[in-house]
Design an enzyme around this catalytic site. Structure first.
Site, PDB file in Angstrom:
ATOM      1  N   GLY A 137       0.835  -1.203   0.000  1.00 12.64           N
ATOM      2  CA  GLY A 137       0.000   0.000   0.000  1.00 12.64           C
ATOM      3  C   GLY A 137       0.864   1.245   0.000  1.00 12.64           C
ATOM      4  N   VAL A 179       2.246   3.034   2.561  1.00 13.21           N
ATOM      5  CA  VAL A 179       3.469   2.975   3.375  1.00 13.21           C
ATOM      6  C   VAL A 179       4.459   1.976   2.749  1.00 13.21           C
ATOM      7  CG1 VAL A 179       4.458   2.435   5.631  1.00 13.21           C
ATOM      8  CG2 VAL A 179       2.237   3.583   5.492  1.00 13.21           C
ATOM      9  N   ARG A 230      -6.390   4.026   9.045  1.00  6.47           N
ATOM     10  CA  ARG A 230      -7.535   4.672   9.698  1.00  6.47           C
ATOM     11  C   ARG A 230      -8.344   5.528   8.741  1.00  6.47           C
ATOM     12  NH1 ARG A 230      -5.736   7.963  14.793  1.00  6.47           N
ATOM     13  NH2 ARG A 230      -3.728   8.171  13.767  1.00  6.47           N
ATOM     14  N   ASN A 249      -6.965  -6.103  11.526  1.00  4.45           N
ATOM     15  CA  ASN A 249      -5.522  -6.103  11.269  1.00  4.45           C
ATOM     16  C   ASN A 249      -4.798  -7.226  12.010  1.00  4.45           C
ATOM     17  OD1 ASN A 249      -5.824  -4.038   9.515  1.00  4.45           O
ATOM     18  ND2 ASN A 249      -4.851  -2.469  10.761  1.00  4.45           N
ATOM     19  N   THR A 299       2.040  -1.999  10.897  1.00  2.00           N
ATOM     20  CA  THR A 299       0.576  -1.981  10.918  1.00  2.00           C
ATOM     21  C   THR A 299       0.036  -1.544  12.289  1.00  2.00           C
ATOM     22  OG1 THR A 299       0.652  -3.833   9.368  1.00  2.00           O
ATOM     23  CG2 THR A 299      -1.474  -3.396  10.433  1.00  2.00           C
ATOM     24  N   HIS A 355       2.021   3.860  20.549  1.00  2.00           N
ATOM     25  CA  HIS A 355       1.770   4.706  19.391  1.00  2.00           C
ATOM     26  C   HIS A 355       0.302   5.111  19.412  1.00  2.00           C
ATOM     27  CE1 HIS A 355       2.402   6.405  15.525  1.00  2.00           C
ATOM     28  NE2 HIS A 355       1.667   5.535  14.868  1.00  2.00           N
TER      29      HIS A 355
END
Ligand code: NAI
Length: 306
Positions: free
Chosen positions: A9, A11, A80, A93, A117, A173
């Site tokens: 994708g 990233v 998100r 995920n 992820t 995170h």
């Protein structure tokens, strides 16, 4: 060397570009969507003559093509949408990351794994569990990005070069991350000498919210340029055995009074993966922040397994 990136994708594909164009390694890009990683790989290969490097980039839907990788990066999964927290991605995920980690390790048993992820700390924990890897060979990327965001906001506020600002963000995170303001400096000068408390607090808040700020602006997915840069720095420190001291999501076994949880702490990254974890003397408030962070990660780990 060879770096596999699972999830081609935004990233993943940007990371493929960074790794190849920094001339760090050959890249295998894997995705479940047929043709997509192959197309991206061909596109990146066609840029090689212009960017002047000779790294191979392979696109595939088959884990057999990833065999013998030194590093596996997992970026597969959903990003998100506006209004969503990273935790909203949990169950979907979790399945994707566990499957990816198991498939990848089967073909590259000696690889070092970097999970990207979200929700990051939980996904790293689940991948550690699924692979059975020793904890020095599996980690998550978040702190390098969160620190870069904090540094960016400090640099913007002071009108100085971003590279002159150094800061470290620990913890999970998400909203509960722990930016260590008192250690942030501009070329060695503490920002507490340069900014008042209220301003620093404002920059910390913006850092906590850094991912959501971009999700809200873009409306279609989240950040990927800086996340790819942050991940490439970790890949580089491992491949070139640089032993850089970076904030990394690591599995803790008593460090900071925390056990059996993954959370961002300062780690040295070299060719064996996490070479060591640095235990800082934290203030009560910072330590509390880290423990609150860890508690929320633990809760999410439990929820992911319900
Ligand atoms: P994206 O939607 O652009 O890419 C995800 C890719 O994963 C898609 O191409 C999809 O086909 C693929 N995929 C889905 N299931 C798969 C499977 N089972 N096997 C292989 N590939 C599969 O999303 P983007 O923006 O690249 O973000 C990826 C993840 O990284 C998200 O969970 C996002 O929240 C996270 N992220 C984490 C950051 C961090 O600091 N740790 C920073 C930025 C993003």
């Amino acid at each position: 060397p060879r770096v596999t990136i699972v999830g081609a994708g935004r990233v993943g594909s940007t990371l493929a570009q960074r790794v190849a164009e920094k001339n760090l390694a050959d890249v295998v890009l894997l995705d479940i969507i047929a043709g997509m990683p192959q197309g991206l790989a061909l596109d990146l290969m066609e840029a090689r003559g212009i960017e002047i490097h000779n790294r191979q980039i392979i696109g595939t839907n088959n884990y057999a093509d990833t065999s013998g990788s030194q590093i596996v990066v997992i970026t597969a999964g959903l990003p998100r949408k506006p209004g969503m927290s990273r935790d909203d991605l949990l169950k979907t995920n979790a399945k994707i990351v566990v499957e990816a980690a198991k498939n990848a390790i089967a073909h590259s048993p000696n690889a070092i794994f970097i999970v990207v992820t979200n929700p990051l700390d939980v996904m790293t924990y689940l991948a550690w569990q699924a692979t059975g890897l020793p904890r020095d060979r599996i980690m998550g990327m978040a702190g390098v990005l969160d620190s870069a965001r904090f540094e960016t906001f400090i640099a913007l506020e002071l009108g100085v070069l971003p590279a002159d600002v150094k800061a470290m963000v620990l913890g999970s995170h998400g909203d509960l991350m722990v930016p260590l303001s008192r250690y942030a400096t501009v070329n060695g000068i503490p920002i507490t000498e340069l900014l008042d408390v209220a301003t620093i607090e404002r920059l910390v808040e913006r850092t906590r919210n850094g991912g959501a700020e971009i999700v809200e602006l873009m409306q279609t997915g989240g950040a990927f340029f800086a996340p790819a840069s942050a991940t490439s720095v970790m890949v580089e420190s491992i491949l070139l055995n640089q032993s850089r001291l970076l904030p990394v999501a690591a599995y803790l076994q008593g460090e900071y009074g925390l056990e059996d949880v993954v959370i961002g702490v300062p780690c040295r990254l070299g060719c064996g993966g996490i070479e060591s974890i640095l235990e800082l003397n934290l203030t009560d408030r910072e330590r509390e922040g880290l423990h609150t962070s860890a508690q929320s990660v633990r809760k999410s780990i439990e929820r992911s397994q319900e």
